[in-house]
Write a protein that holds these residues in place. Sequence first.
Motif, PDB file in Angstrom:
ATOM      1  N   GLY A   1       0.816  -1.205   0.000  1.00 30.67           N
ATOM      2  CA  GLY A   1       0.000   0.000   0.000  1.00 30.67           C
ATOM      3  C   GLY A   1       0.851   1.256   0.000  1.00 30.67           C
ATOM      4  N   VAL A   2       1.879   1.279   0.869  1.00 35.35           N
ATOM      5  CA  VAL A   2       2.748   2.462   0.937  1.00 35.35           C
ATOM      6  C   VAL A   2       3.482   2.650  -0.388  1.00 35.35           C
ATOM      7  CG1 VAL A   2       4.764   3.440   2.075  1.00 35.35           C
ATOM      8  CG2 VAL A   2       2.988   2.360   3.428  1.00 35.35           C
ATOM      9  N   LEU A   3       3.990   1.535  -0.959  1.00 29.62           N
ATOM     10  CA  LEU A   3       4.718   1.636  -2.229  1.00 29.62           C
ATOM     11  C   LEU A   3       3.828   2.192  -3.330  1.00 29.62           C
ATOM     12  CD1 LEU A   3       6.762  -1.679  -2.348  1.00 29.62           C
ATOM     13  CD2 LEU A   3       7.653   0.633  -2.247  1.00 29.62           C
ATOM     14  N   MET A   4       2.591   1.643  -3.430  1.00 33.21           N
ATOM     15  CA  MET A   4       1.683   2.096  -4.490  1.00 33.21           C
ATOM     16  C   MET A   4       1.332   3.560  -4.283  1.00 33.21           C
ATOM     17  SD  MET A   4      -1.083  -0.749  -5.457  1.00 33.21           S
ATOM     18  CE  MET A   4      -1.110  -1.820  -4.073  1.00 33.21           C
ATOM     19  N   GLY A   5       1.021   3.941  -3.031  1.00 30.94           N
ATOM     20  CA  GLY A   5       0.647   5.322  -2.752  1.00 30.94           C
ATOM     21  C   GLY A   5       1.756   6.286  -3.140  1.00 30.94           C
ATOM     22  N   HIS A   6       2.995   5.926  -2.745  1.00 29.50           N
ATOM     23  CA  HIS A   6       4.112   6.810  -3.074  1.00 29.50           C
ATOM     24  C   HIS A   6       4.306   6.907  -4.580  1.00 29.50           C
ATOM     25  CE1 HIS A   6       8.049   8.516  -3.474  1.00 29.50           C
ATOM     26  NE2 HIS A   6       8.438   7.430  -4.104  1.00 29.50           N
ATOM     27  N   LEU A   7       4.352   5.753  -5.267  1.00 24.22           N
ATOM     28  CA  LEU A   7       4.684   5.773  -6.696  1.00 24.22           C
ATOM     29  C   LEU A   7       3.632   6.507  -7.510  1.00 24.22           C
ATOM     30  CD1 LEU A   7       6.194   2.218  -7.139  1.00 24.22           C
ATOM     31  CD2 LEU A   7       7.356   4.404  -7.367  1.00 24.22           C
ATOM     32  N   CYS A   8       2.326   6.308  -7.161  1.00 21.94           N
ATOM     33  CA  CYS A   8       1.324   6.966  -8.001  1.00 21.94           C
ATOM     34  C   CYS A   8       1.311   8.464  -7.743  1.00 21.94           C
ATOM     35  CB  CYS A   8      -0.053   6.343  -7.821  1.00 21.94           C
ATOM     36  SG  CYS A   8      -0.822   6.674  -6.266  1.00 21.94           S
ATOM     37  N   CYS A   9       1.515   8.894  -6.492  1.00 23.83           N
ATOM     38  CA  CYS A   9       1.547  10.335  -6.223  1.00 23.83           C
ATOM     39  C   CYS A   9       2.764  10.976  -6.875  1.00 23.83           C
ATOM     40  CB  CYS A   9       1.577  10.602  -4.726  1.00 23.83           C
ATOM     41  SG  CYS A   9       0.020  10.241  -3.941  1.00 23.83           S
ATOM     42  N   ALA A  10       3.932  10.329  -6.737  1.00 27.11           N
ATOM     43  CA  ALA A  10       5.150  10.923  -7.290  1.00 27.11           C
ATOM     44  C   ALA A  10       5.046  11.040  -8.808  1.00 27.11           C
ATOM     45  CB  ALA A  10       6.361  10.076  -6.902  1.00 27.11           C
ATOM     46  N   ASN A  11       4.665   9.933  -9.473  1.00 29.82           N
ATOM     47  CA  ASN A  11       4.613   9.981 -10.935  1.00 29.82           C
ATOM     48  C   ASN A  11       3.536  10.919 -11.442  1.00 29.82           C
ATOM     49  OD1 ASN A  11       6.731   8.235 -11.788  1.00 29.82           O
ATOM     50  ND2 ASN A  11       5.556   6.544 -10.943  1.00 29.82           N
ATOM     51  N   GLY A  12       2.401  10.989 -10.731  1.00 27.07           N
ATOM     52  CA  GLY A  12       1.357  11.912 -11.135  1.00 27.07           C
ATOM     53  C   GLY A  12       1.811  13.349 -10.973  1.00 27.07           C
ATOM     54  N   TYR A  13       2.488  13.623  -9.851  1.00 21.92           N
ATOM     55  CA  TYR A  13       2.915  14.983  -9.543  1.00 21.92           C
ATOM     56  C   TYR A  13       4.013  15.443 -10.497  1.00 21.92           C
ATOM     57  CZ  TYR A  13       3.897  18.996  -6.572  1.00 21.92           C
ATOM     58  OH  TYR A  13       4.064  20.260  -6.089  1.00 21.92           O
ATOM     59  N   TRP A  14       4.802  14.492 -11.001  1.00 25.17           N
ATOM     60  CA  TRP A  14       5.913  14.857 -11.883  1.00 25.17           C
ATOM     61  C   TRP A  14       5.527  14.856 -13.364  1.00 25.17           C
ATOM     62  CZ3 TRP A  14       9.585  10.931  -9.077  1.00 25.17           C
ATOM     63  CH2 TRP A  14       9.984  11.492  -7.847  1.00 25.17           C
ATOM     64  N   THR A  15       4.248  14.636 -13.672  1.00 31.32           N
ATOM     65  CA  THR A  15       3.839  14.519 -15.076  1.00 31.32           C
ATOM     66  C   THR A  15       4.193  15.774 -15.862  1.00 31.32           C
ATOM     67  OG1 THR A  15       1.986  13.201 -14.368  1.00 31.32           O
ATOM     68  CG2 THR A  15       1.886  14.067 -16.597  1.00 31.32           C
ATOM     69  N   GLU A  16       4.699  15.544 -17.087  1.00 31.05           N
ATOM     70  CA  GLU A  16       4.983  16.663 -17.976  1.00 31.05           C
ATOM     71  C   GLU A  16       4.605  16.273 -19.391  1.00 31.05           C
ATOM     72  OE1 GLU A  16       9.035  17.703 -17.389  1.00 31.05           O
ATOM     73  OE2 GLU A  16       8.520  18.904 -15.641  1.00 31.05           O
ATOM     74  N   GLY A  17       4.264  17.250 -20.206  1.00 32.78           N
ATOM     75  CA  GLY A  17       4.108  16.983 -21.638  1.00 32.78           C
ATOM     76  C   GLY A  17       2.709  16.652 -22.086  1.00 32.78           C
ATOM     77  N   GLY A  18       1.718  17.356 -21.570  1.00 35.18           N
ATOM     78  CA  GLY A  18       0.371  17.274 -22.136  1.00 35.18           C
ATOM     79  C   GLY A  18      -0.292  15.917 -22.012  1.00 35.18           C
ATOM     80  N   THR A  19      -1.228  15.663 -22.928  1.00 37.09           N
ATOM     81  CA  THR A  19      -2.042  14.454 -22.876  1.00 37.09           C
ATOM     82  C   THR A  19      -1.194  13.194 -22.893  1.00 37.09           C
ATOM     83  OG1 THR A  19      -3.519  15.734 -24.257  1.00 37.09           O
ATOM     84  CG2 THR A  19      -4.086  13.450 -23.885  1.00 37.09           C
TER      85      THR A  19
END
Lengths: 253, 253
Positions: free
Chosen positions: B197-215
């Motif tokens: 749970g902790v791993l999934m929570g961290h990875l999805c927040c980090a990758n979502g927060y770092w998103t770049e480059g439109g659609t």
Amino acid sequence: MSLEGSQKSLLISNILSVAGQTLRSVARGRFARTEVVKQLYEFAWGCLGIVSLCVTFTGIIIILEYSFHMKLILANDSLIPGFAMILLVRELAPAVTALLLTSKMGASIAAELGAMKTTEQLDAYRLLGLNPVDLFVAPRFIASTVATVILSVVALYLAVMGGWLSAVLKLHFSTGEFFQSLFAFTTPSDFLLCAVKAALFGGSIPIISSTYGFRCRFGSEGVGMTTTDAVVANSIWIIVLDFVLTYVFSLFK
Amino acid sequence: MTALLSAIGQHVEFFLGLLRTSLFSRFESREFTSQLASIGWRSLPTTLTAGVFTGAIMAVQFHLQLKDFGAEATLGGLNTSGTLREVGPILIAFMLAGKVGAFTSAELGTMKVTDQIQAIRCLGVDPVAFLVVPRFWAVVLSSVLLLAFGLVVSVTGGMIASYFVGGVNPQQYLSMIPRFAAAETVALACVKALVFGVLMGHLCCANGYWTEGGTQGVGRAVRTTAVQSMVAIVLADFSISWFLNGIFTALGK
């Protein structure tokens, strides 16, 4: 091939229609040939690292986890490695490989086609008289089917090696005992089941993912949602199909 | 190598930032509750299906293996222990990585590429405290609960499948469970659920927060989340089993 404005309730019929068109395109040989090679490279080579890593660790762990409980059931200790490894052949090698390919390649197919749909590139292809199924879906279907079988076999080999390492180093079986019990249990039909599972899982990934891509709604939320839904639908389908195939296999065994 | 190390460093930094913000900022309990409801509730059908079929697949597999030894009576114990310890957490967590993780990173990623996160920052509100921290804890809590729910359901699925496929009656099935799946099996499953749970929570927040480059960036973020979560889950699964089994052996279990 008009999936525009389709309703959510038509999902299954959309998937079946894409599947039918893909099979027809493959049977008539109308698919883009060079795309097959390119996609095969993407699927097989691009996913080799992650699939090998995950399945090998699964192989190592499965024998550690199961040896204790199998000692309670089997009177003969030396049978344990084979007993644990057969689960890898019949079940985990194809299932884990397919689930990994789903989240890597299935997600990328859905995102790619979804982006093409929302930027109206698919419509442009259709205007030129080109069928998106021939151009995109059929090559990915062939590449994915072949690549999943290859990857499962490679992953299975590595996982058995991983299992052998942990059996010898941690559980103190001899190499001879390990391979003797491995070959005492596994029959050619188990490897056939592994290959059939891999081929069917691999074939369904591009079809389901591209259906979701074709159904992608406009807007920036659309592509993200489409990708998520495609991965979930694929994973559920793989696990349900896995149960059906395992059950059918058990009837003949 | 440098790129890998710096990526690991970024993840560690992001994770520590999450923990720091959750300790020292006001906790957005309303956002947390609404996320928990939408993530947890929406994933319930997926988890249910995944759990039932995982248990059922393993029951069919183990029945096939035990049949040769005439030990079908122990099916309940072996299947429950095998599913709870190893296969259940992995397969259900894979499913949740595709569902919960990908959903959250798609949402955060869409906010990022449409500059909503910048807008929040312009209003003088810390986006990490306002958006990311509640999502992180919602994903952690709902993954743990869903994983636990999925495992309970998988026991039921195994029981149903053993009845119809193997002819093992439910009473006999249940009576074998305590002999094989003792307290440490449940403890192992709980630790795995928490860590995943902790791993999934961290990875999805980090990758979502770092998103770049439109659609297309959103699609890429979703894919990265799913793939990284799966690799992290397999590696964590391996380490937890290895260490906890070492501890249990040392305690003389």
